[in-house]
Design a protein around this motif. Sequence first.
Motif, mmCIF file in Angstrom:
data_model
loop_
_atom_site.group_PDB
_atom_site.id
_atom_site.type_symbol
_atom_site.label_atom_id
_atom_site.label_comp_id
_atom_site.label_asym_id
_atom_site.label_seq_id
_atom_site.Cartn_x
_atom_site.Cartn_y
_atom_site.Cartn_z
ATOM 1 N N TYR A 1 43.562 41.788 37.154
ATOM 2 C CA TYR A 1 42.303 41.274 37.690
ATOM 3 C C TYR A 1 42.011 41.946 39.018
ATOM 4 C CZ TYR A 1 38.953 37.801 39.388
ATOM 5 O OH TYR A 1 37.837 37.166 39.871
ATOM 6 N N ASN A 2 40.807 42.452 39.213
ATOM 7 C CA ASN A 2 40.393 43.159 40.423
ATOM 8 C C ASN A 2 39.239 42.417 41.070
ATOM 9 O OD1 ASN A 2 39.346 44.970 42.340
ATOM 10 N ND2 ASN A 2 38.458 46.308 40.790
ATOM 11 N N ASN A 3 39.471 41.891 42.261
ATOM 12 C CA ASN A 3 38.405 41.230 43.010
ATOM 13 C C ASN A 3 38.477 41.735 44.442
ATOM 14 O OD1 ASN A 3 36.631 39.584 44.328
ATOM 15 N ND2 ASN A 3 37.380 37.696 43.445
ATOM 16 N N ASN A 4 37.746 42.797 44.746
ATOM 17 C CA ASN A 4 37.750 43.293 46.123
ATOM 18 C C ASN A 4 36.338 43.344 46.666
ATOM 19 O OD1 ASN A 4 36.661 46.047 45.683
ATOM 20 N ND2 ASN A 4 38.579 46.383 44.576
ATOM 21 N N ARG A 5 36.238 43.178 47.978
ATOM 22 C CA ARG A 5 34.926 43.030 48.611
ATOM 23 C C ARG A 5 34.093 44.303 48.597
ATOM 24 N NH1 ARG A 5 38.079 41.558 53.625
ATOM 25 N NH2 ARG A 5 38.768 43.555 54.440
ATOM 26 N N ASN A 6 34.720 45.458 48.402
ATOM 27 C CA ASN A 6 33.924 46.689 48.351
ATOM 28 C C ASN A 6 33.420 46.990 46.947
ATOM 29 O OD1 ASN A 6 36.225 47.640 47.114
ATOM 30 N ND2 ASN A 6 36.832 48.979 48.804
ATOM 31 N N GLU A 7 33.739 46.118 46.007
ATOM 32 C CA GLU A 7 33.224 46.172 44.631
ATOM 33 C C GLU A 7 33.479 47.513 43.944
ATOM 34 O OE1 GLU A 7 29.220 44.697 44.380
ATOM 35 O OE2 GLU A 7 29.722 42.880 45.486
ATOM 36 N N PHE B 1 35.636 46.226 38.997
ATOM 37 C CA PHE B 1 35.455 45.106 39.907
ATOM 38 C C PHE B 1 34.912 43.925 39.107
ATOM 39 C CE2 PHE B 1 32.259 42.599 42.150
ATOM 40 C CZ PHE B 1 33.087 41.969 43.068
ATOM 41 N N SER B 2 35.387 42.740 39.421
ATOM 42 C CA SER B 2 34.884 41.553 38.747
ATOM 43 C C SER B 2 35.063 40.338 39.638
ATOM 44 C CB SER B 2 35.618 41.309 37.431
ATOM 45 O OG SER B 2 35.172 40.106 36.855
ATOM 46 N N GLU C 1 44.283 44.213 54.982
ATOM 47 C CA GLU C 1 44.101 42.846 54.477
ATOM 48 C C GLU C 1 44.019 42.769 52.954
ATOM 49 O OE1 GLU C 1 40.728 41.265 56.536
ATOM 50 O OE2 GLU C 1 41.737 41.326 58.472
ATOM 51 N N GLY C 2 44.458 43.816 52.267
ATOM 52 C CA GLY C 2 44.512 43.749 50.814
ATOM 53 C C GLY C 2 45.616 42.793 50.394
ATOM 54 N N ARG C 3 45.419 42.147 49.276
ATOM 55 C CA ARG C 3 46.423 41.211 48.769
ATOM 56 C C ARG C 3 46.747 41.549 47.323
ATOM 57 N NH1 ARG C 3 43.742 35.775 49.119
ATOM 58 N NH2 ARG C 3 41.856 37.030 49.030
ATOM 59 N N ALA C 4 47.988 41.313 46.983
ATOM 60 C CA ALA C 4 48.436 41.475 45.604
ATOM 61 C C ALA C 4 49.308 40.275 45.265
ATOM 62 C CB ALA C 4 49.224 42.765 45.435
ATOM 63 N N ALA C 5 49.182 39.814 44.049
ATOM 64 C CA ALA C 5 50.008 38.703 43.586
ATOM 65 C C ALA C 5 50.290 38.911 42.106
ATOM 66 C CB ALA C 5 49.292 37.371 43.803
ATOM 67 N N ALA C 6 51.468 38.515 41.688
ATOM 68 C CA ALA C 6 51.828 38.607 40.271
ATOM 69 C C ALA C 6 52.790 37.482 39.944
ATOM 70 C CB ALA C 6 52.470 39.957 39.958
ATOM 71 N N ARG C 7 52.781 37.084 38.686
ATOM 72 C CA ARG C 7 53.734 36.071 38.231
ATOM 73 C C ARG C 7 53.908 36.190 36.726
ATOM 74 N NH1 ARG C 7 50.472 30.305 38.335
ATOM 75 N NH2 ARG C 7 49.005 30.825 36.687
#
Length: 167
Positions: free
Chosen positions: A35-41, A65-66, A144-150
């Motif tokens: 999933y990609n959600n970044n402010r620069n689209e 981007f979504s 300030e980029g973030r990444a998360a996985a589980r």
Amino acid sequence: MATAKMMFKEVAEKEVVFDNSVIQDNHKVTLGILYNNNRNEKELVVYDTHNWSGDVTGAYPTIPFSNIGEYEVFIHQGLEGSKGGVVYVDGTDTTSRKWLVAFDTPNNKCHVEAGPIGATDWNAVEVLLNQADTDSHHTDPVFEGRAAARFRGDDGNKRRLEVLFVN
């Protein structure tokens, strides 16, 4: 911008379809959801990959981007295990950002990173992956980029890996 916890909830509630016909018998399988959600689209494109065990089936997808819950998926599998990593970037200039996810499905471990574009030291990533847990979060203090996985669920040799890249 939505928090990782809210986005994980959204991912968990979404039914994601994988092409099970490409999964080989007796292989350890990672079913990845990106999933990609970044402010620069910007869309995220594959920058680098590494396999310690197994291989991606087909190719890792470009992630558009979504902000409306659209996802891309990948299948990584191997007879001895599914252990690999992929790096995504939002461009190629010096201000571009990268996001990394590494996974070790037989051991139910994942590791993420977010930061400036640059080379990846896969040996260092493997050390961090071997020390990791079933979920991983990282925030880049500069960009300030973030990444998360589980990892979620257990269907025999298959595990679902949910990955969020946010900026």
